[in-house]
Design an enzyme around this catalytic site. Structure first.
Site, PDB file in Angstrom:
ATOM      1  CG  ASN A 150      -0.362  -0.163   2.523  1.00 42.84           C
ATOM      2  OD1 ASN A 150       0.682  -0.792   2.670  1.00 42.84           O
ATOM      3  ND2 ASN A 150      -0.994   0.393   3.532  1.00 42.84           N
ATOM      4  CB  ILE A 151       1.688   3.697  -2.281  1.00 41.49           C
ATOM      5  CG1 ILE A 151       2.564   2.499  -2.676  1.00 41.49           C
ATOM      6  CG2 ILE A 151       2.473   5.007  -2.395  1.00 41.49           C
ATOM      7  CD1 ILE A 151       2.944   2.466  -4.153  1.00 41.49           C
ATOM      8  CD  GLU A 152      -1.571   4.685   4.574  1.00 37.92           C
ATOM      9  OE1 GLU A 152      -1.073   5.506   5.370  1.00 37.92           O
ATOM     10  OE2 GLU A 152      -2.318   3.737   4.928  1.00 37.92           O
ATOM     11  CB  CYS A 193      -5.190  -1.398  -1.890  1.00 44.72           C
ATOM     12  SG  CYS A 193      -6.566  -0.624  -1.037  1.00 44.72           S
ATOM     13  CD  GLU A 204      -5.381  -5.875  -1.640  1.00 47.75           C
ATOM     14  OE1 GLU A 204      -4.774  -4.792  -1.459  1.00 47.75           O
ATOM     15  OE2 GLU A 204      -6.253  -6.291  -0.874  1.00 47.75           O
ATOM     16  CB  CYS A 263     -10.905  -2.428  -0.123  1.00 50.49           C
ATOM     17  SG  CYS A 263     -10.219  -1.773  -1.658  1.00 50.49           S
ATOM     18  CB  CYS A 307      -8.631  -4.486  -4.145  1.00 52.81           C
ATOM     19  SG  CYS A 307      -7.454  -3.184  -3.707  1.00 52.81           S
TER      20      CYS A 307
HETATM   21  N1  THU Z   1      -5.405  -1.500   2.281  1.00 52.04           N
HETATM   22  C1  THU Z   1      -4.819  -2.308   1.354  1.00 52.04           C
HETATM   23  O1  THU Z   1      -3.653  -2.123   0.975  1.00 52.04           O
HETATM   24  N2  THU Z   1      -5.565  -3.332   0.857  1.00 52.04           N
HETATM   25  C2  THU Z   1      -6.863  -3.597   1.187  1.00 52.04           C
HETATM   26  O2  THU Z   1      -7.501  -4.439   0.579  1.00 52.04           O
HETATM   27  C3  THU Z   1      -7.490  -2.855   2.298  1.00 52.04           C
HETATM   28  C4  THU Z   1      -6.763  -1.651   2.752  1.00 52.04           C
HETATM   29  C5  THU Z   1      -4.617  -0.370   2.823  1.00 52.04           C
HETATM   30  C6  THU Z   1      -5.099   0.989   2.429  1.00 52.04           C
HETATM   31  C7  THU Z   1      -4.573   1.841   3.569  1.00 52.04           C
HETATM   32  O3  THU Z   1      -3.254   2.224   3.260  1.00 52.04           O
HETATM   33  C8  THU Z   1      -4.537   0.903   4.759  1.00 52.04           C
HETATM   34  O4  THU Z   1      -4.658  -0.410   4.232  1.00 52.04           O
HETATM   35  C9  THU Z   1      -5.645   1.137   5.779  1.00 52.04           C
HETATM   36  O5  THU Z   1      -6.889   1.131   5.177  1.00 52.04           O
END
Ligand code: THU
Length: 131
Positions: free
Chosen positions: A42-44, A53, A55, A89, A92
């Site tokens: 994940n890259i925020e 996300c 995925e 999620c 994804c």
């Molecule tokens: N996140 C994912 O990388 N994959 C998912 O399927 C659910 C959520 C990440 C997004 C965010 O950076 C962190 O998890 C919290 O929601």
């Protein structure tokens, strides 16, 4: 490929997460039909909505390299340093449905040496597709 190996690659990919806002480190390992593995994290973003996300990072890496057929994905997450169960999620799941068939395997890591296994159609029944 052995399912546990794919799960271990997803766990390793959590180390690459850029997640200063949630402190959730998510990793994915996407297995292509021809046996390649594309990892993702994940890259925020400070603006929150551009966050991607793990995925979708993995799918973007694969598709941008010309790979569009897949057989499985493993997903692992660490919250406050401990393994935590993150099922994909909705966004994804929709991206998976663009490239993957109903029997695409989704492995969700639930602990050390433990995972739950789903098919994509279990996670996203009656999915939207353009004919
Ligand atoms: N996140 C994912 O990388 N994959 C998912 O399927 C659910 C959520 C990440 C997004 C965010 O950076 C962190 O998890 C919290 O929601």
């Amino acid at each position: 490929m052995d399912k546990k190996v794919l799960c271990d690659m997803a766990i390793s990919a959590t180390n690459k997460a850029y997640s200063p806002y949630s402190n959730c480190k998510v990793g994915a390992a996407l297995l292509s039909a021809d046996g390649q593995v594309f990892t993702g994290c994940n890259i925020e973003n400070a603006s929150f909505s551009p966050t991607i996300c793990a995925e979708r990072t993995a799918f973007a890496k694969a598709v941008s390299e010309g790979v569009t057929k897949f057989s499985a994905i493993a997903i692992a997450a660490k919250k406050d340093g401990k393994l935590s169960t993150f099922t994909p999620c909705g966004v994804c799941r929709q991206v998976m449905s663009e490239f993957c068939s109903d029997d695409f395997t989704v492995l969700v890591v639930t602990g050390e040496d433990k995972f739950q296994e789903y098919t994509l159609s279990e996670l996203l029944p009656a999915s939207f597709k353009l004919d």
